[in-house]
Design an enzyme around this catalytic site. Structure first.
Site, PDB file in Angstrom:
ATOM      1  N   ASP A  39      32.360  -9.677   5.588  1.00 50.13           N
ATOM      2  CA  ASP A  39      31.719  -8.383   5.334  1.00 50.13           C
ATOM      3  C   ASP A  39      31.575  -8.185   3.820  1.00 50.13           C
ATOM      4  O   ASP A  39      31.127  -9.090   3.119  1.00 50.13           O
ATOM      5  CB  ASP A  39      32.541  -7.278   6.009  1.00 50.13           C
ATOM      6  CG  ASP A  39      31.851  -5.930   6.051  1.00 50.13           C
ATOM      7  OD1 ASP A  39      31.055  -5.702   6.969  1.00 50.13           O
ATOM      8  OD2 ASP A  39      32.109  -5.098   5.157  1.00 50.13           O
ATOM      9  N   TRP A  40      31.953  -7.016   3.279  1.00 49.95           N
ATOM     10  CA  TRP A  40      31.819  -6.765   1.850  1.00 49.95           C
ATOM     11  C   TRP A  40      32.660  -7.709   0.997  1.00 49.95           C
ATOM     12  O   TRP A  40      32.420  -7.858  -0.203  1.00 49.95           O
ATOM     13  CB  TRP A  40      32.168  -5.310   1.523  1.00 49.95           C
ATOM     14  CG  TRP A  40      30.964  -4.427   1.437  1.00 49.95           C
ATOM     15  CD1 TRP A  40      30.456  -3.636   2.415  1.00 49.95           C
ATOM     16  CD2 TRP A  40      30.101  -4.251   0.305  1.00 49.95           C
ATOM     17  NE1 TRP A  40      29.337  -2.973   1.966  1.00 49.95           N
ATOM     18  CE2 TRP A  40      29.099  -3.332   0.685  1.00 49.95           C
ATOM     19  CE3 TRP A  40      30.085  -4.781  -0.979  1.00 49.95           C
ATOM     20  CZ2 TRP A  40      28.094  -2.931  -0.197  1.00 49.95           C
ATOM     21  CZ3 TRP A  40      29.079  -4.384  -1.855  1.00 49.95           C
ATOM     22  CH2 TRP A  40      28.105  -3.465  -1.456  1.00 49.95           C
ATOM     23  N   TRP A  74      24.308   1.203  11.995  1.00 48.07           N
ATOM     24  CA  TRP A  74      25.649   1.375  11.423  1.00 48.07           C
ATOM     25  C   TRP A  74      25.603   2.282  10.202  1.00 48.07           C
ATOM     26  O   TRP A  74      26.443   3.176  10.045  1.00 48.07           O
ATOM     27  CB  TRP A  74      26.254   0.023  11.059  1.00 48.07           C
ATOM     28  CG  TRP A  74      27.237   0.072   9.924  1.00 48.07           C
ATOM     29  CD1 TRP A  74      27.112  -0.497   8.697  1.00 48.07           C
ATOM     30  CD2 TRP A  74      28.504   0.767   9.911  1.00 48.07           C
ATOM     31  NE1 TRP A  74      28.213  -0.207   7.917  1.00 48.07           N
ATOM     32  CE2 TRP A  74      29.078   0.560   8.627  1.00 48.07           C
ATOM     33  CE3 TRP A  74      29.189   1.543  10.843  1.00 48.07           C
ATOM     34  CZ2 TRP A  74      30.306   1.098   8.264  1.00 48.07           C
ATOM     35  CZ3 TRP A  74      30.425   2.096  10.478  1.00 48.07           C
ATOM     36  CH2 TRP A  74      30.962   1.859   9.208  1.00 48.07           C
ATOM     37  N   ASP A 105      28.877 -10.641  16.849  1.00 54.95           N
ATOM     38  CA  ASP A 105      28.570  -9.796  15.686  1.00 54.95           C
ATOM     39  C   ASP A 105      27.063  -9.615  15.597  1.00 54.95           C
ATOM     40  O   ASP A 105      26.334 -10.531  15.201  1.00 54.95           O
ATOM     41  CB  ASP A 105      29.108 -10.433  14.408  1.00 54.95           C
ATOM     42  CG  ASP A 105      28.904  -9.553  13.182  1.00 54.95           C
ATOM     43  OD1 ASP A 105      28.292  -8.471  13.318  1.00 54.95           O
ATOM     44  OD2 ASP A 105      29.358  -9.938  12.093  1.00 54.95           O
ATOM     45  N   HIS A 109      32.539  -8.567  14.919  1.00 51.85           N
ATOM     46  CA  HIS A 109      32.387  -8.498  13.469  1.00 51.85           C
ATOM     47  C   HIS A 109      33.708  -8.762  12.763  1.00 51.85           C
ATOM     48  O   HIS A 109      33.749  -9.451  11.746  1.00 51.85           O
ATOM     49  CB  HIS A 109      31.837  -7.130  13.076  1.00 51.85           C
ATOM     50  CG  HIS A 109      31.566  -6.985  11.613  1.00 51.85           C
ATOM     51  ND1 HIS A 109      30.623  -7.744  10.956  1.00 51.85           N
ATOM     52  CD2 HIS A 109      32.127  -6.178  10.667  1.00 51.85           C
ATOM     53  CE1 HIS A 109      30.596  -7.414   9.669  1.00 51.85           C
ATOM     54  NE2 HIS A 109      31.498  -6.472   9.470  1.00 51.85           N
TER      55      HIS A 109
END
Length: 301
Positions: free
Chosen positions: A123-124, A164, A250, A280
């Site tokens: 993710d980030w 999202w 995901d 995810h």
């Protein structure tokens, strides 16, 4: 820059989290300092695994994987991004920018003087980690990309991401634990949900979590687009071994693994995986399998 600090009592008796907290003082970019929390487990004197989390999690995400890494003889460094976990949380949303997140993490790596790094990012963690790697490639030896991206705004992030982002801005109560629960296949216990909620005693602590979805470049002229394009140019020229491990369930990151496999020279011939039964937050769904794949990747590269 005014920052909040989650009381230590919020982190007492967390499920499966017996790790010692460590802290760095990070330049806030405005002449002040922020405290960044990180874990540092395993032996010294070896190139570390840098485990980078994303939204809205913290180093707790890697709790099942860290013992697998250290049992194989690896050192593991797992920071909490500023605004998350036990790290300080600037109180104003405008204090959070993509560039500042890159600078905060770069400062941490320089202070710890990490070399021969294997980056594991999700993710980030990837959006930030790949920028840091492009800025200081001499510190890295390989990377494992798990359900992440490096967007420039030149291509749509897709409807799942748009949904999202809309949810993250409109939901009256931003419940991190329930968000992580919803992004897994195996689902969390109530104790695990509480551990993800722990960093955020109330809404005032959630400026960073609320800001993150809006910092993803989704237009060609986004403030981070040019810097991400420049990072891509550097990353395409690196020969570092690259492994992608994505979750089959995901929907937000689906297919982005193929982009990395095509663009990164070091991805050629690697045993890339799309893991069934993984959403995810694949560290929750298939953390032990993911950790073993990372160990094998390190051993073979």
């Amino acid at each position: 820059m005014r920052a909040l600090r989650t009381p230590d009592a919020r982190f007492a008796d967390l499920s499966d989290f017996p790790f010692e907290p460590r802290y760095l003082s990070i330049d806030d970019t405005l002449g002040g300092a922020l405290r960044m929390h990180y874990l540092d487990e395993g032996p010294g004197g070896v190139g570390p695994i840098l485990a980078l989390h994303g939204e809205p999690t913290w180093s707790y995400l890697y709790r099942h994987m860290i013992p697998v890494f250290t049992a194989a003889g690896h050192r593991v460094v797992a920071p909490d991004l500023i605004g998350f976990g036990r790290s300080d949380k600037p109180a104003a949303r405008e204090d959070y920018t993509y560039q500042r997140h890159v600078e905060w993490m770069s400062d941490a790596l320089e202070q710890m003087d990490l070399h021969d790094v294997t980056m594991v990012c999700q993710d980030w963690g990837g959006l930030i980690g790949l920028r840091v790697l492009a800025a200081m490639p001499h510190r890295f030896s390989r990377m494992v990309l798990a359900n992440t991206a490096l967007p420039t705004g030149d291509h749509s992030m897709g409807s799942a991401f748009e949904n999202w982002r809309e949810y993250s801005q409109s939901v009256p109560e931003f419940r991190a634990g329930r968000i992580v629960h919803g992004g897994t296949v195996t689902k969390l216990t109530e104790a695990e949900v509480a551990a993800y909620d722990a960093p955020f005693p109330d809404e005032t602590y959630q400026a960073g979590a609320r800001a993150f979805p809006m910092l993803v470049p989704d237009q060609p002229d986004d403030p981070a687009s040019a810097a991400n394009r420049a990072a891509w140019e550097i990353l395409r020229g690196l020969e570092l071994p690259v492994l992608t491990v994505f979750g089959a369930e995901d929907r937000i990151m689906a297919g982005i693994d193929k982009v990395f496999q095509k663009e990164f020279p070091g991805a050629a011939g690697q045993p890339h995986k799309v893991l069934p039964g993984a959403g995810h937050f694949l560290q929750e769904d298939v953390g032990l399998e993911l950790a073993q794949l990372v160990n094998e990747f390190i051993a073979q590269s």
